[in-house]
Motif scaffolding. Structure first.
Motif, PDB file in Angstrom:
ATOM      1  N   ASN A 110       0.781  -1.240   0.000  1.00 26.94           N
ATOM      2  CA  ASN A 110       0.000   0.000   0.000  1.00 26.94           C
ATOM      3  C   ASN A 110       0.810   1.288   0.000  1.00 26.94           C
ATOM      4  OD1 ASN A 110      -2.966  -0.952   0.425  1.00 26.94           O
ATOM      5  ND2 ASN A 110      -1.730  -2.192   1.813  1.00 26.94           N
ATOM      6  N   VAL A 111       2.098   1.188   0.298  1.00 27.50           N
ATOM      7  CA  VAL A 111       2.938   2.391   0.363  1.00 27.50           C
ATOM      8  C   VAL A 111       4.116   2.291  -0.605  1.00 27.50           C
ATOM      9  CG1 VAL A 111       4.409   3.792   1.882  1.00 27.50           C
ATOM     10  CG2 VAL A 111       2.275   2.822   2.767  1.00 27.50           C
ATOM     11  N   GLN A 112       4.674   1.096  -0.754  1.00 27.27           N
ATOM     12  CA  GLN A 112       5.907   0.913  -1.518  1.00 27.27           C
ATOM     13  C   GLN A 112       5.679   0.430  -2.948  1.00 27.27           C
ATOM     14  OE1 GLN A 112       8.164  -0.564   2.542  1.00 27.27           O
ATOM     15  NE2 GLN A 112       8.833  -1.454   0.634  1.00 27.27           N
ATOM     16  N   TYR A 121      10.120   5.175   2.772  1.00 30.87           N
ATOM     17  CA  TYR A 121       8.952   5.610   2.019  1.00 30.87           C
ATOM     18  C   TYR A 121       8.065   6.538   2.850  1.00 30.87           C
ATOM     19  CZ  TYR A 121      10.071   2.038  -1.423  1.00 30.87           C
ATOM     20  OH  TYR A 121      10.689   1.288  -2.384  1.00 30.87           O
ATOM     21  N   THR A 122       7.590   7.605   2.208  1.00 29.63           N
ATOM     22  CA  THR A 122       6.673   8.532   2.859  1.00 29.63           C
ATOM     23  C   THR A 122       5.302   7.878   3.012  1.00 29.63           C
ATOM     24  OG1 THR A 122       7.830  10.421   1.905  1.00 29.63           O
ATOM     25  CG2 THR A 122       5.593  10.807   2.688  1.00 29.63           C
ATOM     26  N   GLN A 127      -3.110   6.846   4.233  1.00 27.34           N
ATOM     27  CA  GLN A 127      -2.570   5.490   4.286  1.00 27.34           C
ATOM     28  C   GLN A 127      -2.530   4.970   5.725  1.00 27.34           C
ATOM     29  OE1 GLN A 127       1.026   6.584   2.208  1.00 27.34           O
ATOM     30  NE2 GLN A 127       0.442   5.380   0.400  1.00 27.34           N
ATOM     31  N   LEU A 128      -2.128   5.832   6.651  1.00 27.06           N
ATOM     32  CA  LEU A 128      -2.070   5.423   8.050  1.00 27.06           C
ATOM     33  C   LEU A 128      -3.467   5.087   8.579  1.00 27.06           C
ATOM     34  CD1 LEU A 128       0.128   5.101  10.222  1.00 27.06           C
ATOM     35  CD2 LEU A 128      -0.588   7.322  11.102  1.00 27.06           C
ATOM     36  N   LEU A 194       5.760  11.374   7.842  1.00 27.58           N
ATOM     37  CA  LEU A 194       5.945  10.009   8.325  1.00 27.58           C
ATOM     38  C   LEU A 194       6.711   9.212   7.276  1.00 27.58           C
ATOM     39  CD1 LEU A 194       2.453   9.060   9.793  1.00 27.58           C
ATOM     40  CD2 LEU A 194       4.599   8.996  11.034  1.00 27.58           C
ATOM     41  N   ARG A 195       7.641   8.374   7.728  1.00 26.47           N
ATOM     42  CA  ARG A 195       8.393   7.537   6.810  1.00 26.47           C
ATOM     43  C   ARG A 195       8.481   6.131   7.379  1.00 26.47           C
ATOM     44  NH1 ARG A 195      10.516  10.408   2.807  1.00 26.47           N
ATOM     45  NH2 ARG A 195      11.946   8.807   2.133  1.00 26.47           N
TER      46      ARG A 195
END
Length: 200
Positions: A110-112, A121-122, A127-128, A194-195
């Motif tokens: 979902n992020v990468q 990755y931001t 997403q959080l 956030l990363r």
């Protein structure tokens, strides 16, 4: 050895913000002690605390940790990054996981963009919140765990069973991230970022 996962928050300081001026003045007065981050590394380079080369740098870190800084919990251990444009960024760890491969798989998917490369990755606020939603779904109905938050095989990634450890990782994640989401300030992308990163 094994899967280690980190969610870090960075807070950019601005000379235009009244709440940042005292902290910037303090850091500017000690800038010769601190290492500048490498611009070839997306401005993420030497972190004070992890790479403090002398006692003066360690003392700066401990004194900064005692200051009230908008948006950073008082209990957070702050790392200082001096960026190449001579601005400052403060970073702290929001959460650390060990071998929680279902959470790692979620971030990969979902992020990468499905690339599992130990990169940084931001993570945006949507997403959080989506991760928290998926965790709530699985905790409410264990039968959907494999579809919503599947485990991932890997070299020392931990177990792939849907057992007590699996659900404990979900509860720990929810407990750690819930206060951050409640504070809402992490949505201010002009100040906070956030990363997520992992290593094995």
């Amino acid at each position: 050895m094994g899967l280690d996962m980190y969610l870090n928050m960075s807070r950019k300081l601005s000379r235009k913000r009244k709440c940042d001026k005292e902290v910037i003045a303090f850091l500017d007065s000690h800038k010769d002690t601190l290492v500048t981050a490498d611009e070839d590394n997306n401005n993420y380079g030497a972190y004070l605390g992890a790479y403090a080369s002398n006692l003066a740098a360690v003392d700066i870190g401990s004194r900064l940790n005692g200051m009230k800084i908008f948006g950073i919990p008082k209990t957070a251990k702050i790392d200082i990054v001096r960026l190449v444009d001579d601005t400052w960024e403060l970073q702290y760890e929001v959460m650390y996981w060990r071998k929680a491969n279902q959470i790692h798989q979620w971030f990969v998917d979902n992020v990468q963009n499905s690339v599992d490369d130990c990169g940084s990755y931001t993570v945006d606020s949507c997403q959080l919140e989506e991760l928290m939603y998926d965790i709530d779904l699985v905790l409410a109905d264990h039968r959907i765990a494999e579809d919503v938050l599947p485990t991932q095989n890997g070299f020392f990634f931990g177990g792939t069973e849907y057992d007590d450890y699996y659900y404990a990782d979900l509860r720990d994640t929810k407990r750690s991230l819930k206060p951050l989401i409640k504070r809402k300030m992490y949505k201010r992308e002009d100040m906070f970022q956030l990363r997520y990163t992992s290593s094995w």
